[in-house]
Design a protein around this motif. Structure first.
Motif, PDB file in Angstrom:
ATOM      1  N   LYS A  44       3.752  12.011  -2.346  1.00  0.00           N
ATOM      2  CA  LYS A  44       2.664  11.092  -2.700  1.00  0.00           C
ATOM      3  C   LYS A  44       2.534  11.032  -4.223  1.00  0.00           C
ATOM      4  CE  LYS A  44       1.311  10.513   1.570  1.00  0.00           C
ATOM      5  NZ  LYS A  44       1.656   9.310   2.264  1.00  0.00           N
ATOM      6  N   ILE A  45       2.123   9.877  -4.734  1.00  0.00           N
ATOM      7  CA  ILE A  45       1.869   9.726  -6.162  1.00  0.00           C
ATOM      8  C   ILE A  45       0.493  10.296  -6.453  1.00  0.00           C
ATOM      9  CG2 ILE A  45       1.532   8.087  -8.039  1.00  0.00           C
ATOM     10  CD1 ILE A  45       3.523   6.254  -6.655  1.00  0.00           C
ATOM     11  N   SER A  71       2.590   1.768  -3.388  1.00  0.00           N
ATOM     12  CA  SER A  71       1.743   2.212  -4.490  1.00  0.00           C
ATOM     13  C   SER A  71       1.241   3.640  -4.313  1.00  0.00           C
ATOM     14  CB  SER A  71       0.547   1.272  -4.640  1.00  0.00           C
ATOM     15  OG  SER A  71      -0.269   1.343  -3.487  1.00  0.00           O
ATOM     16  N   THR A  72       1.439   4.251  -3.161  1.00  0.00           N
ATOM     17  CA  THR A  72       0.929   5.603  -2.941  1.00  0.00           C
ATOM     18  C   THR A  72       2.019   6.648  -2.759  1.00  0.00           C
ATOM     19  OG1 THR A  72       0.765   5.222  -0.567  1.00  0.00           O
ATOM     20  CG2 THR A  72      -1.211   4.777  -1.886  1.00  0.00           C
ATOM     21  N   THR A  73       3.265   6.243  -2.541  1.00  0.00           N
ATOM     22  CA  THR A  73       4.336   7.215  -2.329  1.00  0.00           C
ATOM     23  C   THR A  73       5.536   6.889  -3.204  1.00  0.00           C
ATOM     24  OG1 THR A  73       5.300   5.951  -0.525  1.00  0.00           O
ATOM     25  CG2 THR A  73       3.728   7.644   0.086  1.00  0.00           C
ATOM     26  N   GLU A  92       0.832  -1.201   0.000  1.00  0.00           N
ATOM     27  CA  GLU A  92       0.000   0.000   0.000  1.00  0.00           C
ATOM     28  C   GLU A  92       0.869   1.256   0.000  1.00  0.00           C
ATOM     29  OE1 GLU A  92      -3.086   2.220   2.973  1.00  0.00           O
ATOM     30  OE2 GLU A  92      -3.121   0.037   2.924  1.00  0.00           O
ATOM     31  N   VAL A  93       1.909   1.257   0.827  1.00  0.00           N
ATOM     32  CA  VAL A  93       2.808   2.408   0.893  1.00  0.00           C
ATOM     33  C   VAL A  93       3.579   2.543  -0.414  1.00  0.00           C
ATOM     34  CG1 VAL A  93       4.843   3.339   2.054  1.00  0.00           C
ATOM     35  CG2 VAL A  93       3.019   2.320   3.395  1.00  0.00           C
TER      36      VAL A  93
END
Length: 132
Positions: free
Chosen positions: A73-74, A57-59, A54-55
């Motif tokens: 963040k992405i 894919s989001t940062t 999760e981390v």
């Protein structure tokens, strides 16, 4: 007198040793592993990541350059500028640009053609001068 001379010689060799150690170029220990060693396979194996999926894919992990900052963040694709998506597009080489009509080239391609043509001419002139 001989005792003081021996003490002074000991000091000189110690100073020479210190200067020799300080002035020597050294490398990190364990830099080269033997092919047949037991630990080489374990060291070359990929390590399990400590970050959750999760981390990941989001940062953007590791992009922080500030001491007190956080990784960015992405964002969704619509949040980024349009020019960003064209940075990796393939650009025409000089041979292909020479085959095209110069009058119909867009400005960016014309600018690229002039730059590459000048560079090729300079290289050719340098090689001719080097032979003479």
């Amino acid at each position: 007198m001989p005792i003081t001379l021996m003490k002074s010689l000991r000091n000189i060799t110690t100073i020479n040793q210190i200067v020799g150690v300080v002035g020597r170029r050294t490398f990190a220990a364990g830099g080269a592993k033997k092919k047949g060693s037991k630990g080489a396979a374990a060291a070359d194996a990929p390590k399990a990541s400590l970050l959750s999926k999760e981390v990941k894919s989001t940062t953007v992990f590791g992009a922080n350059i500030l001491k007190d900052g956080q990784d960015p963040k992405i964002l969704p694709d619509s949040e980024y500028p349009d020019w960003l998506w064209h940075l990796l597009d393939k650009r025409s080489p000089l041979s292909e640009l020479r085959r095209k009509d110069i009058e119909s080239l867009p400005y960016e391609d014309l600018k690229r053609f002039v730059k590459l043509d000048n560079r090729a001419r300079i290289k050719e002139n340098n090689s001719v001068k080097a032979k003479n």
